[in-house]
Design a protein around this motif. Structure first.
Motif, mmCIF file in Angstrom:
data_model
loop_
_atom_site.group_PDB
_atom_site.id
_atom_site.type_symbol
_atom_site.label_atom_id
_atom_site.label_comp_id
_atom_site.label_asym_id
_atom_site.label_seq_id
_atom_site.Cartn_x
_atom_site.Cartn_y
_atom_site.Cartn_z
ATOM 1 N N ALA A 109 -9.312 0.619 3.053
ATOM 2 C CA ALA A 109 -9.663 -0.252 1.767
ATOM 3 C C ALA A 109 -11.065 -0.693 1.773
ATOM 4 N N ASN A 110 -11.056 -1.119 3.189
ATOM 5 C CA ASN A 110 -12.386 -2.163 3.076
ATOM 6 C C ASN A 110 -13.494 -1.540 2.656
ATOM 7 N N ASN A 111 -13.679 -0.294 2.303
ATOM 8 C CA ASN A 111 -15.184 0.389 1.823
ATOM 9 C C ASN A 111 -14.758 0.789 0.538
ATOM 10 N N GLU A 112 -13.880 0.265 -0.084
ATOM 11 C CA GLU A 112 -13.443 0.326 -1.618
ATOM 12 C C GLU A 112 -14.322 -0.910 -2.271
ATOM 13 N N GLY A 113 -14.920 -0.654 -3.727
ATOM 14 C CA GLY A 113 -15.467 -1.506 -4.385
ATOM 15 C C GLY A 113 -14.536 -2.917 -4.553
ATOM 16 N N ALA A 114 -13.442 -2.341 -4.801
ATOM 17 C CA ALA A 114 -12.166 -3.137 -5.424
ATOM 18 C C ALA A 114 -12.148 -4.423 -4.334
ATOM 19 N N ILE A 162 -3.147 4.019 -4.918
ATOM 20 C CA ILE A 162 -4.580 3.946 -4.827
ATOM 21 C C ILE A 162 -5.078 3.096 -3.598
ATOM 22 N N VAL A 163 -5.737 3.351 -2.899
ATOM 23 C CA VAL A 163 -6.535 2.715 -1.690
ATOM 24 C C VAL A 163 -7.319 1.545 -2.390
ATOM 25 N N GLY A 164 -6.888 0.374 -1.891
ATOM 26 C CA GLY A 164 -7.533 -0.949 -2.505
ATOM 27 C C GLY A 164 -7.067 -1.290 -3.917
ATOM 28 N N GLY A 165 -6.210 -0.432 -4.486
ATOM 29 C CA GLY A 165 -5.970 -0.834 -5.965
ATOM 30 C C GLY A 165 -5.143 -1.949 -5.828
ATOM 31 N N THR A 180 0.845 -1.151 0.114
ATOM 32 C CA THR A 180 0.023 -0.049 0.111
ATOM 33 C C THR A 180 0.947 1.168 0.003
ATOM 34 N N GLU A 228 -10.143 2.689 -12.702
ATOM 35 C CA GLU A 228 -8.855 2.725 -11.664
ATOM 36 C C GLU A 228 -7.998 1.922 -12.216
#
Lengths: 258, 335
Positions: free
Chosen positions: A168-173, A136-139, A85, B99
């Motif tokens: 990151a746990n609230n990102e769709g990824a 990018i958070v969660g990327g 990260t 993204e």
């Protein structure tokens, strides 16, 4: 929430020793301790350089997250892979990066890991299995799942660890990646380092569930909560998750509360 | 670029793509397909067809409806040694995956100092004309063409669809292929076996003296039809099939404009801030500027979402009659 965090901050001496002694020899444990100290000193040096204006751009330190990085990577070989990260210096060091090349990168030099193109948020060392930090958070989470898909398709036996923060746990990824890893039973371990805040926003204000590990249930995988400041607890959880991944039984979500 | 002399037959654009994927999968174990409903269903436009029966579900992988995650998985697989071909069901869904395409796939090789490459191919069924309305009809190639690190191609014929896809699979960098949905059933001559059509090279489809039309994708065919009609009026049009949006073939376009002294860009995507602007600027900045006898003309899509009503839908993108009228006005000076 407050009570659990208080409990998580209690000293960890003693209760972590049996697993570590059973699983790792003295050299490995000395190496782990050395790496945790190295991460702390590296970060203090990075901060000092940054505050003196010697380092350009952005810098996210992993002070206080040494045990989760080292505890997870203790059970990995150089062949196993990680994605990291924006707060990734500790992961790089835990995975065996050369700290002088990391510092060279901070100074924008061609001798740095990214030849000066990436900086603090993009350290990668593919020879040690570090597929790269990520701005990018969660990327990095779906990318880790893709690396695990390669491991499964080629039968390499590799396990991939994806580190990410509580934000990151609230990102769709995060959700898409965990679902795919589970339906395809891929050899990946999701490691959430929950330090309580995504910048200024607390986990309690940003996340509907009490524990991020609770989200594992939605994707039919084990969700494990550990004291992220206890290298023994982290290593024990990682050991089980890595073993499960290597057996072909699929992913695990580990939440390290730091 | 052909490996050996081979027979040529008529195939549809969709069949040509399918054949390229099958050849690549036969030749290279690392190549596999990912996408929504590409397995037993055969893909929304039947491009993968029965490939799952030939190669099995491990290599023709149905994904959940997760464009962002799916694109990221493809990127991760590419970084670690596989050669994924990721099919978006509609190009509009690129918006869900930007993204991974823009921040990850496009940048990893450069940003990590060359430590990795990302040999992923992403396929985007694009364009209007099917009555699918605003969220399933866009032409978004210029979005991705704006991003260094991506290669963006728009094959216009079955021959190029196969050859450029095979070139894309070999390419070490991410290649985005925009396939116009109305071209899928178009037939054309396609050689058997393996061959590649280079990325970054435009093709002069028709030679002419009076005007250069630079067109993309389905507009190449409409422009050729218009050129045929204009020939009857004594207007001799050169039609260039741009084929690649990034990296753009500067030489072919500039050489043509130096010859004809007039330029018109024809593309289906929304006119402003698009490929026509880039081609026009490229010419205006070049030695061809001194040869121009008239202002450059852009013919692109209307500044609206694509409407459902079939008459409105047609009216939002250039048609043959529009190209004829604009070309005539440009050449005769009747503007």
């Amino acid at each position: 929430m407050a009570a659990r965090q208080k409990q998580a901050r209690q000293p960890a001496e003693g209760r972590n020793l049996p697993f570590l002694y059973a699983r790792f020899d003295a050299d490995a444990l000395r190496g782990a301790l050395r790496k945790m100290h190295l991460i702390r000193q590296f970060e203090e040096g990075a901060e000092d350089s940054y505050m003196r204006g010697l380092i350009h751009g952005t810098m996210h330190l992993s002070i206080g997250q040494e045990a989760s990085a080292v505890g997870i990577c203790l059970g990995l070989s150089d062949e196993d892979q990680i994605t990291s990260t924006h707060r990734g210096h500790g992961h790089s060091i835990a995975k065996g990066a050369d700290v002088s090349r990391m510092f060279a990168e901070f100074f924008g030099k061609t001798t740095g890991y990214c030849r000066g193109r990436g900086g603090s948020m993009h350290i990668a060392d593919v020879s040690k299995g570090n597929l790269g930090a990520n701005g990018i958070v969660g990327g990095g989470i779906p990318i880790a799942v893709g690396a695990a898909l390669t491991a499964k398709k080629l039968g390499t036996g590799k396990v991939v660890v994806s580190f990410f923060g509580d934000g990151a746990n609230n990102e769709g990824a995060f959700h898409e990646a965990l679902n795919m890893a589970s339906i395809w039973k891929l050899p990946v371990v999701f490691v959430c380092e929950n330090n309580g805040y995504g910048m200024s926003t607390s986990v309690a204000r940003a996340t509907a569930v009490a524990n991020i590990a609770d989200r594992a249930a939605a994707y039919a995988m084990p969700g494990v909560i550990v004291d992220g400041n206890s290298v023994g607890e982290v290593a024990e959880a990682a050991d089980a998750a890595i073993a499960r991944a290597r057996r072909g039984e699929g992913p695990t979500l580990i939440e390290c509360k730091t | 670029m052909m490996d050996a002399a081979t027979a040529v037959r008529e195939l549809s654009y969709a069949q040509a793509i399918q054949e390229a994927m099958a050849l690549a999968m036969e030749a290279d174990e690392r190549v596999f397909l990912m996408g929504e409903d590409i397995g037993v269903y055969g893909g929304a436009f039947q491009v993968t067809g029965d490939l799952v029966e030939r190669f099995g579900p491990e290599r023709v992988m149905d994904t959940p409806i997760s464009e962002l995650g799916g694109a990221g998985v493809a990127v991760g697989a590419a970084v670690t040694g596989l050669r994924p071909i990721f099919e978006f069901q509609f190009s509009d869904f690129a918006a869900l995956a930007m993204e991974q395409i823009v921040n990850q796939a496009a940048k990893m090789r450069y940003m990590l100092g060359g430590a990795v490459s990302v040999p992923v191919v992403m396929r985007f069924p694009a364009g209007s004309g099917t009555g699918a309305a605003a969220q399933h009809s866009q032409s978004l190639e210029a979005w991705l063409g704006h991003v260094p690190g991506l290669k963006v191609i728009q094959p216009a014929t079955p021959h190029d669809a196969k050859g450029m896809l095979l070139a894309a699979i070999e390419d070490p960098d991410p290649v985005m292929i925009f396939e116009h949905k109305l071209l899928y059933k178009m037939k054309g001559a396609v050689p058997e076996g393996r061959y590649t059509v280079p990325i970054g090279k435009a093709e002069v489809r028709r030679q002419g003296r009076d005007l250069t039309i630079v067109a993309t994708s389905i507009m190449v065919h409409k422009s050729l039809e218009a050129a045929q009609m204009l020939a009857a009026e004594g207007i001799d049009v050169e039609v260039i099939d741009l084929r690649t949006v990034r990296p753009m073939d500067r030489e072919t376009v500039i050489a043509s404009v130096c010859k004809t002294s007039r330029l018109m860009c024809v593309y289906e995507a929304v006119k402003t801030l698009g490929i026509g602007a880039e081609v026009s600027a490229m010419v205006a900045e070049s030695e061809a500027f001194d040869f121009l006898d008239a202002p450059i003309v852009r013919l692109g899509g209307a500044e609206t979402p694509i409407p459902y009503n079939p008459d409105l839908e047609k009216a939002t993108v250039p048609q043959v009659g529009d190209i004829v009228a604009a070309a005539r006005a440009l050449v005769t000076g009747a503007r």
